[in-house]
Design an enzyme around this catalytic site. Structure first.
Site, PDB file in Angstrom:
ATOM      1  N   CYS A   1       0.811  -1.221   0.000  1.00  0.00           N
ATOM      2  CA  CYS A   1       0.000   0.000   0.000  1.00  0.00           C
ATOM      3  C   CYS A   1       0.846   1.274   0.000  1.00  0.00           C
ATOM      4  O   CYS A   1       0.325   2.370  -0.209  1.00  0.00           O
ATOM      5  CB  CYS A   1      -0.947   0.002   1.200  1.00  0.00           C
ATOM      6  SG  CYS A   1      -2.052  -1.417   1.206  1.00  0.00           S
TER       7      CYS A   1
ATOM      8  N   HIS B   1      -3.276   7.182   1.798  1.00  0.00           N
ATOM      9  CA  HIS B   1      -3.704   5.862   1.319  1.00  0.00           C
ATOM     10  C   HIS B   1      -5.084   5.577   1.910  1.00  0.00           C
ATOM     11  O   HIS B   1      -5.306   5.733   3.111  1.00  0.00           O
ATOM     12  CB  HIS B   1      -2.687   4.815   1.751  1.00  0.00           C
ATOM     13  CG  HIS B   1      -3.199   3.421   1.680  1.00  0.00           C
ATOM     14  ND1 HIS B   1      -3.793   2.907   0.547  1.00  0.00           N
ATOM     15  CD2 HIS B   1      -3.228   2.427   2.605  1.00  0.00           C
ATOM     16  CE1 HIS B   1      -4.171   1.658   0.790  1.00  0.00           C
ATOM     17  NE2 HIS B   1      -3.835   1.348   2.028  1.00  0.00           N
TER      18      HIS B   1
ATOM     19  N   ASN C   1     -10.236  -0.290   0.043  1.00  0.00           N
ATOM     20  CA  ASN C   1      -8.778  -0.193   0.028  1.00  0.00           C
ATOM     21  C   ASN C   1      -8.252  -0.841  -1.247  1.00  0.00           C
ATOM     22  O   ASN C   1      -8.316  -2.058  -1.408  1.00  0.00           O
ATOM     23  CB  ASN C   1      -8.229  -0.914   1.269  1.00  0.00           C
ATOM     24  CG  ASN C   1      -6.710  -0.920   1.344  1.00  0.00           C
ATOM     25  OD1 ASN C   1      -6.015  -0.669   0.368  1.00  0.00           O
ATOM     26  ND2 ASN C   1      -6.182  -1.235   2.518  1.00  0.00           N
TER      27      ASN C   1
END
Length: 330
Positions: free
Chosen positions: A114, A255, A285
């Site tokens: 990520c 993020h 996500n």
């Protein structure tokens, strides 16, 4: 005179057409829309169809970014693909290079989960600042639905598929104002997508292992604690390097992991809510794709304007985390 600064001159994004909302997810595992949305802020996520691949999503996002930057694919010197879910373990960047017709570009994959997009941004900047390359395509793309255990309600509610891309170009003034990157492998076990194999005897006395990758495992509490503590710290570090104060930031672009993390980081940095970019309600996500996906959406909505100062931070498996402060546009 050689241009040794960098500018981010175009963005693009692509997501699968198929979306699954929390209600539909509650038919798979014991959960509810209320439970998921209050704890994560996520209401739906996009899922790649069997006909879609990382290559198709990344190529679509890249084409938009190249067009927005006003260049041609043949102008690209380098393609960096930040991903943890390649179509091919040997790498997928070269497939994208071929699809785009970016015949002059060298292409390779970069994996930092990520944090991949922020790590990629800093990597791309080094090539431009040293005068090696002028035009770089940076892609963040992941198809996490491939690696989610759809019976594990702690993780399956979180993830979605998508791709985002930006073009970085050599520029007279340097628009990457500061950055900081960190890793801590001692906490690696909190978030994994592990290879698991069983031993096989090839010939007597010679053993190898063969198997496949196992679905994502995560200790949500520890990952949350890590992000809430480390992300404000690293943004502070990057701001210090950029010689800027928090109130000079126009946008906080984190993020997109969990709305609670976004809220906590903004509060700790004293950044007002209206400066926080969030689109995870619609996408979940998307790992390396989340920052460029949210960036592109905000640019196309006219929220992010040329010269706006953006503080961005990626954080995740590794554990890795990083921050970059940049000004949008030339």
């Amino acid at each position: 005179m050689e241009k040794l600064g960098i500018a981010i001159t175009g963005s693009g994004s692509a997501v699968p057409e198929t979306s699954m909302d929390n209600q539909a997810l509650s038919e798979l595992v014991e959960t509810s829309d209320e439970w998921i949305s209050t704890r994560t802020g996520i209401r739906q996520r996009r899922l790649a169809l069997p006909t879609e691949s990382l290559t198709t999503l990344a190529t679509a996002a890249s084409s938009q970014a190249i067009a927005a930057a006003g260049i041609k694919p043949t102008d690209l010197d380098l393609i960096l693909l930040a991903t943890s879910t390649p179509d091919d373990l040997f790498g997928t960047a070269c497939r994208i290079q071929a699809q785009l017709g970016a015949t002059k570009a060298v292409a390779f994959d970069l994996t930092a989960a990520c944090s991949g997009f922020v790590f990629g941004l800093v990597t791309a900047a080094q090539y431009i600042r040293t005068g090696v390359y002028q035009n770089v395509l940076l892609i963040g793309a992941d198809i996490l639905s491939r690696w989610v255990d759809w019976q594990d309600r702690r993780t399956c509610v979180l993830f979605g598929d998508g791709a985002g891309a930006v073009v970085l170009q050599a520029n007279d003034s340097d628009r990457l104002l500061g950055f900081a990157l960190k890793s801590d492998g001692t906490q690696n076990h909190y978030l994994n997508l592990n290879y698991q194999a069983s031993p096989q005897e090839l010939i007597p006395g010679t053993q190898i292992t063969q198997g496949t990758f196992q679905p994502i495992t995560m200790n949500g509490k520890e990952v949350y604690r890590f992000a809430a503590q480390k992300v404000p710290e690293i943004i502070d570090k990057a701001l210090f390097q950029a010689n800027l104060s928090v109130d000079q930031i126009d946008w906080l672009l984190l993020h997109q992991a969990n709305q609670r993390i976004l809220d906590t980081v903004a509060q700790r940095l004293n950044i007002p809510e209206h400066k926080v970019i969030s689109n995870l309600a619609n996408y979940g996500n998307t790992s390396a794709a989340s920052i460029p996906l949210a960036l592109d959406e905000a640019v196309r909505q006219g929220k992010i304007k040329p010269n706006d100062i953006i503080a961005t931070s990626g954080f995740g498996a590794g554990l890795t985390w990083g921050a970059a402060i940049f000004q949008w546009g030339r």
